[in-house]
Design an enzyme around this catalytic site. Structure first.
Site, mmCIF file in Angstrom:
data_model
loop_
_atom_site.group_PDB
_atom_site.id
_atom_site.type_symbol
_atom_site.label_atom_id
_atom_site.label_comp_id
_atom_site.label_asym_id
_atom_site.label_seq_id
_atom_site.Cartn_x
_atom_site.Cartn_y
_atom_site.Cartn_z
ATOM 1 N N GLN A 159 10.111 24.305 18.178
ATOM 2 C CA GLN A 159 10.546 23.214 17.294
ATOM 3 C C GLN A 159 9.375 22.916 16.377
ATOM 4 O O GLN A 159 8.344 22.434 16.832
ATOM 5 C CB GLN A 159 10.963 21.984 18.106
ATOM 6 C CG GLN A 159 11.138 20.712 17.280
ATOM 7 C CD GLN A 159 12.183 20.838 16.168
ATOM 8 O OE1 GLN A 159 13.231 21.461 16.351
ATOM 9 N NE2 GLN A 159 11.895 20.285 15.007
ATOM 10 N N GLN A 161 9.424 21.164 13.058
ATOM 11 C CA GLN A 161 9.368 19.918 12.301
ATOM 12 C C GLN A 161 8.905 18.784 13.203
ATOM 13 O O GLN A 161 9.349 18.726 14.351
ATOM 14 C CB GLN A 161 10.758 19.576 11.735
ATOM 15 C CG GLN A 161 10.705 18.564 10.607
ATOM 16 C CD GLN A 161 12.107 18.221 10.064
ATOM 17 O OE1 GLN A 161 13.108 18.535 10.686
ATOM 18 N NE2 GLN A 161 12.161 17.591 8.923
ATOM 19 N N PRO A 286 15.492 19.163 21.970
ATOM 20 C CA PRO A 286 15.257 17.735 21.724
ATOM 21 C C PRO A 286 16.056 17.118 20.580
ATOM 22 O O PRO A 286 16.054 15.891 20.413
ATOM 23 C CB PRO A 286 13.760 17.669 21.422
ATOM 24 C CG PRO A 286 13.415 19.026 20.903
ATOM 25 C CD PRO A 286 14.309 19.974 21.636
ATOM 26 N N GLY A 288 19.740 17.022 17.966
ATOM 27 C CA GLY A 288 21.133 17.430 17.838
ATOM 28 C C GLY A 288 21.155 18.805 17.196
ATOM 29 O O GLY A 288 21.786 19.736 17.675
ATOM 30 N N MET A 290 18.649 21.446 14.306
ATOM 31 C CA MET A 290 17.473 21.670 13.465
ATOM 32 C C MET A 290 17.816 22.773 12.480
ATOM 33 O O MET A 290 18.235 23.869 12.881
ATOM 34 C CB MET A 290 16.263 22.040 14.342
ATOM 35 C CG MET A 290 15.005 22.353 13.559
ATOM 36 S SD MET A 290 14.397 20.911 12.627
ATOM 37 C CE MET A 290 13.780 21.714 11.159
ATOM 38 N N GLU A 291 17.598 22.456 11.203
ATOM 39 C CA GLU A 291 18.106 23.290 10.112
ATOM 40 C C GLU A 291 17.268 24.530 9.825
ATOM 41 O O GLU A 291 17.028 24.855 8.660
ATOM 42 C CB GLU A 291 18.207 22.426 8.848
ATOM 43 C CG GLU A 291 16.864 21.900 8.283
ATOM 44 C CD GLU A 291 16.374 20.589 8.865
ATOM 45 O OE1 GLU A 291 16.747 20.253 10.010
ATOM 46 O OE2 GLU A 291 15.595 19.901 8.171
ATOM 47 N N HIS A 315 25.900 18.795 8.829
ATOM 48 C CA HIS A 315 24.592 18.206 8.512
ATOM 49 C C HIS A 315 23.522 19.286 8.358
ATOM 50 O O HIS A 315 22.821 19.337 7.344
ATOM 51 C CB HIS A 315 24.207 17.206 9.612
ATOM 52 C CG HIS A 315 22.876 16.562 9.407
ATOM 53 N ND1 HIS A 315 22.732 15.322 8.820
ATOM 54 C CD2 HIS A 315 21.619 16.990 9.674
ATOM 55 C CE1 HIS A 315 21.446 15.015 8.745
ATOM 56 N NE2 HIS A 315 20.743 16.014 9.266
ATOM 57 N N GLU A 316 23.431 20.150 9.346
ATOM 58 C CA GLU A 316 22.378 21.179 9.279
ATOM 59 C C GLU A 316 22.653 22.156 8.132
ATOM 60 O O GLU A 316 21.724 22.615 7.467
ATOM 61 C CB GLU A 316 22.237 21.908 10.618
ATOM 62 C CG GLU A 316 21.997 21.005 11.838
ATOM 63 C CD GLU A 316 20.926 19.937 11.661
ATOM 64 O OE1 GLU A 316 20.014 20.117 10.841
ATOM 65 O OE2 GLU A 316 21.017 18.886 12.340
ATOM 66 N N HIS A 319 21.424 20.795 4.898
ATOM 67 C CA HIS A 319 19.971 20.964 4.710
ATOM 68 C C HIS A 319 19.625 22.276 3.993
ATOM 69 O O HIS A 319 18.521 22.416 3.476
ATOM 70 C CB HIS A 319 19.255 20.960 6.061
ATOM 71 C CG HIS A 319 18.874 19.601 6.557
ATOM 72 N ND1 HIS A 319 18.107 18.719 5.826
ATOM 73 C CD2 HIS A 319 19.117 18.985 7.747
ATOM 74 C CE1 HIS A 319 17.908 17.614 6.540
ATOM 75 N NE2 HIS A 319 18.512 17.744 7.709
ATOM 76 N N GLU A 338 16.536 13.819 4.513
ATOM 77 C CA GLU A 338 17.601 13.376 5.433
ATOM 78 C C GLU A 338 18.681 12.510 4.783
ATOM 79 O O GLU A 338 19.857 12.656 5.105
ATOM 80 C CB GLU A 338 16.995 12.656 6.645
ATOM 81 C CG GLU A 338 16.117 13.552 7.517
ATOM 82 C CD GLU A 338 16.837 14.763 8.125
ATOM 83 O OE1 GLU A 338 18.081 14.768 8.180
ATOM 84 O OE2 GLU A 338 16.133 15.712 8.537
ATOM 85 N N ASP A 395 6.452 11.639 12.808
ATOM 86 C CA ASP A 395 7.575 11.329 13.679
ATOM 87 C C ASP A 395 7.984 9.856 13.594
ATOM 88 O O ASP A 395 9.140 9.518 13.818
ATOM 89 C CB ASP A 395 7.147 11.633 15.115
ATOM 90 C CG ASP A 395 8.169 12.485 15.814
ATOM 91 O OD1 ASP A 395 8.705 13.389 15.150
ATOM 92 O OD2 ASP A 395 8.416 12.247 16.999
ATOM 93 N N TYR A 403 17.742 8.316 7.159
ATOM 94 C CA TYR A 403 19.097 8.884 7.220
ATOM 95 C C TYR A 403 20.127 7.934 6.607
ATOM 96 O O TYR A 403 20.843 8.287 5.682
ATOM 97 C CB TYR A 403 19.502 9.137 8.683
ATOM 98 C CG TYR A 403 18.774 10.272 9.348
ATOM 99 C CD1 TYR A 403 17.471 10.110 9.810
ATOM 100 C CD2 TYR A 403 19.380 11.505 9.543
ATOM 101 C CE1 TYR A 403 16.800 11.150 10.436
ATOM 102 C CE2 TYR A 403 18.718 12.552 10.166
ATOM 103 C CZ TYR A 403 17.436 12.370 10.611
ATOM 104 O OH TYR A 403 16.772 13.400 11.225
HETATM 105 N N1 BES Z 1 15.756 17.885 10.621
HETATM 106 C C1 BES Z 1 16.403 17.041 11.549
HETATM 107 C C2 BES Z 1 15.710 16.997 12.873
HETATM 108 C C3 BES Z 1 14.258 16.554 12.816
HETATM 109 C C4 BES Z 1 13.839 15.552 11.971
HETATM 110 C C5 BES Z 1 13.343 17.140 13.646
HETATM 111 C C6 BES Z 1 12.492 15.181 11.941
HETATM 112 C C7 BES Z 1 12.010 16.758 13.626
HETATM 113 C C8 BES Z 1 11.590 15.773 12.768
HETATM 114 C C9 BES Z 1 17.857 17.439 11.748
HETATM 115 O O1 BES Z 1 18.482 17.892 10.599
HETATM 116 C C10 BES Z 1 18.609 16.211 12.141
HETATM 117 O O2 BES Z 1 18.661 15.307 11.350
HETATM 118 N N2 BES Z 1 19.187 16.189 13.327
HETATM 119 C C11 BES Z 1 19.992 15.113 13.794
HETATM 120 C C12 BES Z 1 21.414 15.476 13.560
HETATM 121 C C13 BES Z 1 22.278 14.546 12.939
HETATM 122 C C14 BES Z 1 21.841 13.436 12.112
HETATM 123 C C15 BES Z 1 23.663 15.034 12.676
HETATM 124 C C16 BES Z 1 19.757 14.932 15.279
HETATM 125 O O3 BES Z 1 19.022 15.720 15.855
HETATM 126 O O4 BES Z 1 20.287 14.027 15.867
HETATM 127 ZN ZN ZN Z 2 18.755 16.301 9.227
#
Ligand code: BES
Ligand code: ZN
Length: 620
Positions: A159, A161, A286, A288, A290-291, A315-316, A319, A338, A395, A403
């Site tokens: 992972q 990001q 960890p 939902g 990751m794009e 969503h992904e 991205h 986001e 983070d 979002y």
């Molecule tokens: N890019 C994010 C996950 C992320 C953000 C990882 C920041 C590390 C740091 C991913 O696109 C995301 O937003 N995932 C969401 C999904 C959702 C909003 C549909 C999640 O994991 O819940």
């Molecule tokens: Zn996202």
């Protein structure tokens, strides 16, 4: 767009060869772009920048170590050093143009890691770093067979990001710096490797896999997964990877993927990454989703059996434009990734399944946003879209503000300017910035020039972006289905009766809305009655389980063995959003001892990003 990449490559090659020819001359070669000051990377790309990575690594499950060599092509703008980011890596040796060179690992910062400073010469075009990961690596999660779906082979995923790629590859780990990459990855013969790149579709005999990513991407999008996985295609450019026991279910759940890509292309232009696949990982993943480009990583918790949670794929996929094609220049601009993605996700869902479903999603986000504003009431600066995360972990900016406030900004803008205008604007924005980065300030300039001034529209953009909270002109989102769920709940609370004819055809989103809106005064008898009627404790939809478990924890409900279900859930699922919601509920309900008891066994199942967040909640 491809032409743009080609042009960049030509310029870089020309610059590099100029360097070569003019060794002793004083011509100063400017880099092809000027990079902004950035507080989450040690790299100084204006001095010397990497342009291509050739990664040659071995993945050893016995020792849980990745080791090998990262070779970079670089463009040197006359500097005597190039700085990379490194965290918890052991650096064995470094060469410049094939000859051993000196390097230094600087002071360790708990968030950023260490600068890896490498001595180079004016004519250095290539550096190579031989290294290995350590037990402290934060990007990698090594799973035992027991932690997978099939339970027969171990698994590994990365992972990256926001700033974790530096914990498995020494790299210039800034979203502003884009590189292409090739990789050779050696894994145990019974396993297969896939990356955010052109991927194999079947296992081979020798366990050596070669990858190519020809579109330039930022470091946080480099990803690797290794496991006993199989591929099943959906269309000629979409498909799924999963463990054998999951493959058919996953394929069925995501069977609308090609339609999603078509809908997305109709909105904002061609899909530029050729292939769009999804890999469903073991439940400790960890996030939902990751794009990772060409290969989204996803949690198995969205495999509900009825396609009800597939907005995650939308969503992904979104991205692929907002984030991967046009990347936030710094993590302070995270909302550009986001917020735009949530807006785009909901537009894709609307195109496929209609306005009702889209508005339910939007309204769930609206409620998440209210909850977040309340949680951040002492930190108003963190409720601005444009953040200042200097000295903090990026983070910290990963919450509902980026979002859902980001979404609300764009939705409000859409209602102000009209769909045709916003769509034309977004399409041109993606085109103009393709394979590049942008920051909030440049976005505002572009917005004014290409949407607002052009159409003589005034809009409080600055207030939305630079002020805390939600401006007064926020769009009002409505959903009849949700109003109905609220009325049904209200009536039940008054009468202790519930008409199952009314709830019969409810979607999981309506159930989520119903459950999460229980008032604090709901009685244990009422919860038991609902549980006996609708069997929430044993729901097969992870989202309903999560909100039901949250209410159970908050209200002290322990009927139908829900406590053991909660413990089981927290011991298998590592999706940070779910896990932190439940641990936060324990904290809020003053039940920390019970939480600690569960965490004793659960923590070992979590990826570092989830474990670190939960440690914070439980005061560890
Ligand atoms: N890019 C994010 C996950 C992320 C953000 C990882 C920041 C590390 C740091 C991913 O696109 C995301 O937003 N995932 C969401 C999904 C959702 C909003 C549909 C999640 O994991 O819940
Ligand atoms: Zn996202």
């Amino acid at each position: 767009m491809k032409n743009n990449i080609l042009l960049n490559i030509i310029i870089i090659v020309l610059l590099a060869s100029c360097n070569n020819m003019n060794d002793n001359e004083t011509i100063i070669h400017r880099p092809t772009k000027t990079y902004l000051e950035e507080s989450h990377s040690y790299a100084q790309p204006n001095d010397a920048v990497t342009t291509h990575l050739d990664l040659d690594i071995n993945v050893d499950f016995e020792t849980q170590v990745i080791s090998g060599t990262a070779t970079y092509n670089i463009v040197n703008n006359g500097s005597e050093q190039i700085i990379l980011d490194s965290k918890f890596l052991e650096i064995e040796s470094v060469t410049a143009n094939g000859v051993a060179t000196t390097f230094k690992l600087g002071e360790m910062d708990a968030t950023l890691g260490q600068p890896l400073t490498i001595a180079i010469k004016k004519d250095t075009k290539q550096i190579a770093i031989t290294y290995s990961t350590t037990a402290k690596t934060e990007a990698l999660q090594w799973l035992t067979a027991q932690q997978t779906a099939d339970k027969t082979n171990p698994f590994l995923f990365t992972q990256g990001q926001a700033i974790l790629t530096r914990t498995w590859i020494p790299i210039q780990d800034s979203p502003q710096i884009r590189i292409t990459y090739d990789a050779t990855v050696k894994v145990p013969e019974q396993l297969m490797a896939v990356m955010s790149a052109e991927n194999p579709k079947a296992k081979n005999e020798n366990g050596i896999y070669n990858f190519k990513m020809e579109q330039p991407i930022p470091a946080y999008l480099i990803a690797l997964a290794v496991g006993d996985i199989k591929y099943k295609s959906i269309s000629d450019r979409t498909g799924v990877y999963a463990e054998k026991s999951m493959l058919d279910k996953v394929h069925e759940e995501f069977s609308d993927m090609e339609k999603m890509v078509v809908a997305a292309e109709n909105l904002y232009g061609a899909y530029d990454w050729d292939q769009f696949d999804v890999i469903v990982l073991p439940p400790s993943f960890p996030f939902g989703g990751m794009e990772n480009p060409r290969l989204t990583f996803a949690t198995p918790t969205v495999i509900a059996g009825d396609k009800s949670l597939t907005s995650l794929v939308a969503h992904e996929l979104a991205h692929s434009w907002s984030g991967n094609l046009v990347t936030n220049a710094t993590w302070n601009d995270f909302w550009l990734n986001e917020g735009f993605t949530v807006y785009f996700e909901i537009r894709i869902m609307e195109a496929l399944y209609g306005k009702d479903r889209a508005n339910m999603l939007a309204l769930i986000g609206r409620q998440d946003l209210e909850d977040e504003l309340e949680a951040l009431s002492d930190l108003p600066n963190d409720t601005k879209l444009k953040l200042d995360l200097k000295g903090r972990n990026p983070d910290d900016g990963m919450n509902s503000i980026a979002y859902d406030k980001g979404y609300l900004f764009l939705r409000t803008l859409e209602e102000k300017v009209g769909r045709d205008h916003i769509d034309a604007f977004l399409k041109s924005y993606f085109k103009k910035n393709a394979f590049s980065t942008t920051n909030t300030e440049d976005f505002i300039v572009y917005l004014n020039e290409n949407l607002l001034d052009k159409n003589n529209i005034t809009f409080n953009t600055e207030e939305w972006i630079y002020q805390p909270g939600i401006p007064d002109n926020a769009a009002v989102i409505e959903s009849d289905a949700f109003s109905n769920a609220e009325n049904t709940l209200e009536l039940f609370l008054k009468t202790n009766k519930i008409d199952t004819a009314v709830t019969q055809n409810w979607t999981p989103q309506e159930w989520v809305h119903f459950v999460r809106n229980f008032p604090p005064g709901i009685t244990l008898e009422q919860m038991k009655q609902l549980d006996d009627t609708f069997d929430f404790t044993n729901s097969s939809n992870s989202y309903i389980s999560m909100v039901w478990f949250e209410q159970s924890i908050l209200n002290g409900y322990d009927g139908n063995n829900v406590d053991s279900k909660i413990s089981e859930f927290l011991n298998t699922v590592g999706r940070r959003w779910y896990v932190t919601t439940l641990f936060n509920a324990f904290a809020k309900a003053d039940r920390i001892d019970e939480a600690l008891e569960i965490y004793k066994t659960a923590r070992g199942n979590y990826h570092s990003v989830t474990a670190n967040t939960v440690d914070g909640i439980l005061g560890l």
